[in-house]
Design an enzyme around this catalytic site. Sequence first.
Site, short mmCIF file in Angstrom:
data_model
loop_
_atom_site.label_atom_id
_atom_site.label_comp_id
_atom_site.label_asym_id
_atom_site.label_seq_id
_atom_site.Cartn_x
_atom_site.Cartn_y
_atom_site.Cartn_z
N THR A 52 -6.66 -0.50 2.82
CA THR A 52 -5.70 0.61 2.74
C THR A 52 -6.31 1.87 3.35
O THR A 52 -5.70 2.52 4.20
CB THR A 52 -5.28 0.84 1.27
OG1 THR A 52 -4.91 -0.41 0.72
CG2 THR A 52 -4.13 1.80 1.17
N HIS A 129 1.98 -0.13 -5.35
CA HIS A 129 1.18 -0.04 -4.12
C HIS A 129 2.19 -0.06 -2.97
O HIS A 129 2.33 -1.06 -2.25
CB HIS A 129 0.22 -1.22 -4.05
CG HIS A 129 -0.85 -1.10 -3.01
ND1 HIS A 129 -0.81 -0.17 -1.99
CD2 HIS A 129 -1.99 -1.82 -2.83
CE1 HIS A 129 -1.90 -0.33 -1.24
NE2 HIS A 129 -2.62 -1.31 -1.72
N1 CP Z 1 -4.60 -4.76 -0.01
C1 CP Z 1 -5.37 -3.74 -0.42
O1 CP Z 1 -4.91 -2.79 -1.06
O2 CP Z 1 -6.68 -3.86 -0.06
P1 CP Z 1 -7.79 -2.77 -0.37
O3 CP Z 1 -7.97 -2.72 -1.86
O4 CP Z 1 -9.02 -3.25 0.36
O5 CP Z 1 -7.31 -1.45 0.15
#
Ligand code: CP
Length: 311
Positions: A52, A129
């Site tokens: 992200t 998210h």
């Molecule tokens: N998919 C995702 O949020 O990955 P990260 O936690 O690495 O940002």
Amino acid sequence: MRHLMNPLDFTVEELDKLFDLADDIKANPAKYAHACEGKKLATCFYEPSTRTRLSFEAAMLNLGGQVLGFSDATSSSASKGESVSDTIRVISGYADICAMRHPKEGAPMVAAERSGIPVINAGDGGHQHPTQTLTDLLTIRALKGRLGSFTIGLCGDLKFGRTVHSLINALIRYPNIHFIFISPPELKVPDYITDLLCEKGITYEEVIRLEDSIAQLDLLYMTRVQRERFFNEEDYVRLKDFYILNKEKMSLAKDDMLVLHPLPRVNEISVEVDDDPRAVYFKQAQYGVYVRMALILTLLATVDESGNGIQ
Ligand code: CP
């Protein structure tokens, strides 16, 4: 000026426009290479991240803008007790847009209330998210050619997985979607989500064994068991390898079923599946850059002439 806290902040029509823009960015990257010249993105990450944070930074750099920020609460003044409200008021004078990840549910929303610049929720606790959801939707639209009329299996940690909660929320606005929730009883999807599905007349099943339902699926969304959200290590250890997608299970699936995963993966997808053309999780991470480029452009366009500043 708009923020993004929840995938539902955008209407289906607005999402279509955003995804059209992301498709155009993918097809014509040079057209957008200077679109954010002179603009800065602040990445305020109070929780670890690879995709992200770095995809947001890559997105802004691809648009000709610049980035600043922190990747760890301990290297920011949060470690001295500073509130997110104070932090965002200060950052509003340093940057034009902010992506914030925080372990506390609702923290980016608190920041948005005091912000002079658009704030993007880059993940808040076990809650939402939204930019992962935009990534997931863009990937499904690009690779399946449609959003709607499919059976999707969500497998793994459906209790704590914020990507799952966000994705279900977003998908219920599209027609003819049947959900199959595949989880151990301890990690079932929360009641507020199944209540919502009942209220909207959307069909779902809850099963324990992946083998029993994989043949029905058009899409399989695998998730990691969220170690950081467990209250005790013993429960985590007991549940962490409950599902392992391997070649044998893939042999039961449709030829055109797609396997998605927000990543990071731990053990839930065996690396032997990575070469299967139906495994699209690394492509999905790449789509995350295009959709975040489109999002930055869209939100910056909502800032009026008076621009950013300390509120
Ligand atoms: N998919 C995702 O949020 O990955 P990260 O936690 O690495 O940002």
